[in-house]
Design a protein around this motif. Sequence first.
Motif, PDB file in Angstrom:
ATOM      1  N   UNK A   1      17.994  26.232 -10.089  1.00  0.00           N
ATOM      2  CA  UNK A   1      17.288  26.814  -8.950  1.00  0.00           C
ATOM      3  C   UNK A   1      16.092  25.745  -8.640  1.00  0.00           C
ATOM      4  N   UNK A   2      15.667  25.766  -7.343  1.00  0.00           N
ATOM      5  CA  UNK A   2      14.717  25.014  -6.836  1.00  0.00           C
ATOM      6  C   UNK A   2      13.257  24.675  -7.527  1.00  0.00           C
ATOM      7  N   UNK A   3      12.757  26.067  -7.793  1.00  0.00           N
ATOM      8  CA  UNK A   3      11.383  25.964  -8.284  1.00  0.00           C
ATOM      9  C   UNK A   3      11.466  25.736  -9.782  1.00  0.00           C
ATOM     10  N   UNK A   4      12.549  26.100 -10.420  1.00  0.00           N
ATOM     11  CA  UNK A   4      12.519  25.595 -11.970  1.00  0.00           C
ATOM     12  C   UNK A   4      12.910  24.038 -11.951  1.00  0.00           C
ATOM     13  N   UNK A   5      13.929  23.728 -10.859  1.00  0.00           N
ATOM     14  CA  UNK A   5      14.014  22.248 -11.026  1.00  0.00           C
ATOM     15  C   UNK A   5      12.870  21.264 -10.848  1.00  0.00           C
ATOM     16  N   UNK A   6      12.013  21.725 -10.051  1.00  0.00           N
ATOM     17  CA  UNK A   6      10.763  21.146  -9.741  1.00  0.00           C
ATOM     18  C   UNK A   6       9.737  20.857 -11.019  1.00  0.00           C
ATOM     19  N   UNK A   7       9.530  22.240 -11.585  1.00  0.00           N
ATOM     20  CA  UNK A   7       8.718  22.359 -12.467  1.00  0.00           C
ATOM     21  C   UNK A   7       9.247  21.757 -13.845  1.00  0.00           C
TER      22      UNK A   7
ATOM     23  N   UNK B   1      10.169  33.737  -8.448  1.00  0.00           N
ATOM     24  CA  UNK B   1      10.549  33.155  -7.182  1.00  0.00           C
ATOM     25  C   UNK B   1       9.305  32.670  -6.396  1.00  0.00           C
ATOM     26  N   UNK B   2       8.352  33.425  -6.406  1.00  0.00           N
ATOM     27  CA  UNK B   2       7.238  33.327  -5.622  1.00  0.00           C
ATOM     28  C   UNK B   2       6.457  32.041  -5.864  1.00  0.00           C
ATOM     29  N   UNK B   3       5.948  31.196  -4.938  1.00  0.00           N
ATOM     30  CA  UNK B   3       5.207  30.041  -4.959  1.00  0.00           C
ATOM     31  C   UNK B   3       3.820  30.421  -5.038  1.00  0.00           C
ATOM     32  N   UNK B   4       3.249  30.359  -6.185  1.00  0.00           N
ATOM     33  CA  UNK B   4       1.718  30.570  -6.443  1.00  0.00           C
ATOM     34  C   UNK B   4       1.133  29.592  -7.153  1.00  0.00           C
ATOM     35  N   UNK B   5       0.286  28.705  -6.406  1.00  0.00           N
ATOM     36  CA  UNK B   5      -0.120  27.431  -7.224  1.00  0.00           C
ATOM     37  C   UNK B   5      -0.720  27.734  -8.477  1.00  0.00           C
ATOM     38  N   UNK B   6      -1.567  28.864  -8.740  1.00  0.00           N
ATOM     39  CA  UNK B   6      -2.208  29.063 -10.097  1.00  0.00           C
ATOM     40  C   UNK B   6      -1.295  29.347 -11.215  1.00  0.00           C
ATOM     41  N   UNK B   7      -0.014  30.106 -10.854  1.00  0.00           N
ATOM     42  CA  UNK B   7       0.787  30.509 -11.607  1.00  0.00           C
ATOM     43  C   UNK B   7       1.754  29.313 -11.848  1.00  0.00           C
ATOM     44  N   UNK B   8       1.929  28.529 -10.729  1.00  0.00           N
ATOM     45  CA  UNK B   8       3.219  27.515 -10.998  1.00  0.00           C
ATOM     46  C   UNK B   8       2.564  26.615 -12.097  1.00  0.00           C
ATOM     47  N   UNK B   9       1.011  25.972 -11.848  1.00  0.00           N
ATOM     48  CA  UNK B   9       0.326  25.235 -12.764  1.00  0.00           C
ATOM     49  C   UNK B   9       0.397  25.760 -14.241  1.00  0.00           C
ATOM     50  N   UNK B  10       0.264  27.167 -14.407  1.00  0.00           N
ATOM     51  CA  UNK B  10       0.261  27.624 -15.880  1.00  0.00           C
ATOM     52  C   UNK B  10       1.787  27.589 -16.238  1.00  0.00           C
ATOM     53  N   UNK B  11       2.771  27.835 -15.428  1.00  0.00           N
ATOM     54  CA  UNK B  11       4.136  27.670 -15.944  1.00  0.00           C
ATOM     55  C   UNK B  11       4.507  26.105 -16.190  1.00  0.00           C
ATOM     56  N   UNK B  12       3.844  25.196 -15.702  1.00  0.00           N
ATOM     57  CA  UNK B  12       4.342  24.071 -15.827  1.00  0.00           C
ATOM     58  C   UNK B  12       3.705  23.517 -17.204  1.00  0.00           C
ATOM     59  N   UNK B  13       2.499  23.912 -17.669  1.00  0.00           N
ATOM     60  CA  UNK B  13       1.892  23.625 -18.933  1.00  0.00           C
ATOM     61  C   UNK B  13       2.602  24.491 -20.012  1.00  0.00           C
ATOM     62  N   UNK B  14       3.082  25.516 -19.531  1.00  0.00           N
ATOM     63  CA  UNK B  14       3.886  26.362 -20.695  1.00  0.00           C
ATOM     64  C   UNK B  14       5.136  25.767 -20.837  1.00  0.00           C
ATOM     65  N   UNK B  15       5.862  24.984 -19.957  1.00  0.00           N
ATOM     66  CA  UNK B  15       7.349  24.324 -20.057  1.00  0.00           C
ATOM     67  C   UNK B  15       6.592  22.996 -21.210  1.00  0.00           C
ATOM     68  N   UNK B  16       5.716  22.304 -20.771  1.00  0.00           N
ATOM     69  CA  UNK B  16       5.409  20.945 -21.386  1.00  0.00           C
ATOM     70  C   UNK B  16       5.159  21.524 -22.924  1.00  0.00           C
TER      71      UNK B  16
ATOM     72  N   UNK C   1      17.894  22.759 -23.757  1.00  0.00           N
ATOM     73  CA  UNK C   1      16.860  23.563 -23.420  1.00  0.00           C
ATOM     74  C   UNK C   1      17.066  23.895 -21.874  1.00  0.00           C
ATOM     75  N   UNK C   2      17.633  25.195 -21.492  1.00  0.00           N
ATOM     76  CA  UNK C   2      18.243  25.738 -20.305  1.00  0.00           C
ATOM     77  C   UNK C   2      17.007  26.509 -19.531  1.00  0.00           C
ATOM     78  N   UNK C   3      16.486  25.939 -18.361  1.00  0.00           N
ATOM     79  CA  UNK C   3      15.450  26.660 -17.468  1.00  0.00           C
ATOM     80  C   UNK C   3      15.843  26.859 -16.064  1.00  0.00           C
ATOM     81  N   UNK C   4      15.511  28.221 -15.886  1.00  0.00           N
ATOM     82  CA  UNK C   4      15.901  28.732 -14.650  1.00  0.00           C
ATOM     83  C   UNK C   4      15.021  29.453 -14.162  1.00  0.00           C
ATOM     84  N   UNK C   5      14.357  29.791 -12.840  1.00  0.00           N
ATOM     85  CA  UNK C   5      13.315  30.522 -12.446  1.00  0.00           C
ATOM     86  C   UNK C   5      13.484  31.940 -12.709  1.00  0.00           C
ATOM     87  N   UNK C   6      14.560  32.570 -12.461  1.00  0.00           N
ATOM     88  CA  UNK C   6      14.600  33.933 -12.735  1.00  0.00           C
ATOM     89  C   UNK C   6      16.137  34.363 -13.032  1.00  0.00           C
ATOM     90  N   UNK C   7      16.384  35.304 -13.535  1.00  0.00           N
ATOM     91  CA  UNK C   7      17.981  35.697 -13.851  1.00  0.00           C
ATOM     92  C   UNK C   7      18.333  36.931 -13.009  1.00  0.00           C
TER      93      UNK C   7
END
Length: 391
Positions: free
Chosen positions: A101-107, A71-86, A10-16
Amino acid sequence: MKPDGRIRVMQIIARMNVGGPATQVSGLSERLNAAEFDHRLYTGYVDGGEGDHLQLRHTTIPVHRIPGLGRSIKPADDYRALFRLISAMREFRPDVIQTRTTKAGALGRVAARMSGVDAARVHVFHGHLLQGYFSGFKRSVYTRSERFLASLSDRLVTVGARVRDDLLAAGIGRPEQYVVIPPGVRLGPVPDRAEARAALGIPADVPVVAYVGRLTKVKRPDRFVDAANAVLERIPGCRFLVCGSGELKEEMERNVHPIWDSFRLLGWRRDVETVYAAADVVMLTSDNEGTPLALVEAGMAGVPVVSTRVGSVAEVVRHGSTGLLANRDAGELAAHAIRLLSDPHLARGMGEAAKEWTTRNFAVERLVADTEALYRSLHGSSKPRRGVSSR
């Protein structure tokens, strides 16, 4: 082992967006052995103003979109992205989860922890944010965050030894976690010099310096303009090509207005090979880099490079042999460029050496082989403990 016997990645990157990470992901997605690996790409959307690698290169790589993973850090969007990844992890059940990438690496790494999926976790540092991005409190937060995320990782991959050493010096990860896998790329057919210059509207007989990359703060396009002004004092007929775009596009347009006739702002182009073919020198002016693909591509096109000595640049450009390295000083960069533009024999020799060096050491086939070996080493019933090498 899964029903079809393949290793699931599973390859995860914030944006291409156009740049080194997307180029590496594309190379792997297109060339990994499909009989051995089930490799799936999960990514968000490219922001407006950035070049979209998938569109620009007309690639047909299957993509699993994760809204909010941009790219952007938006708490609500980041939260949804986290659970979509799970959810995606639980559905796919990968053997290896690789983040970039930093954001994808964290989430991605937090999602891997929360998902309960028994997968090896790998994060790739294409560079780092230790210099040129933050200072003071923000840098401290970044460092502490990466230290924590390293504890959730089985392997930390860097694109160069200097990048690895910088991260270790900052206390991020343990030496045995690290694997250095330099980038790999395949450059398209390079056109004839005269043909390239005609296509770009550049006179056939003028010296040309090219900049290829994003127009963003860490890349220091303002330093490129300062260097160009210094070159023009000695070589008034020189032309400067800028292939790329970004948030500093309008600022750069204002900066080059007094010397507008000497510049060609090309934006993002599918045929970057044409830009290299038209250039006598490729210049990189960044404050911070990983292992920049633009310099690898320039070398493969047989063009000598002038660059700031940052990140793992010195692992691509062999000073005095394939190009010239400088401090983060526009005057020194300009002096190196003037030297090469004034000595075609020297420039030609460095270009030939650069082509041989980069083609031998940075081929996409080597990248694929190194990455496949990493995946195999991590696959199996007994995954290595977080932060401990299996070697």
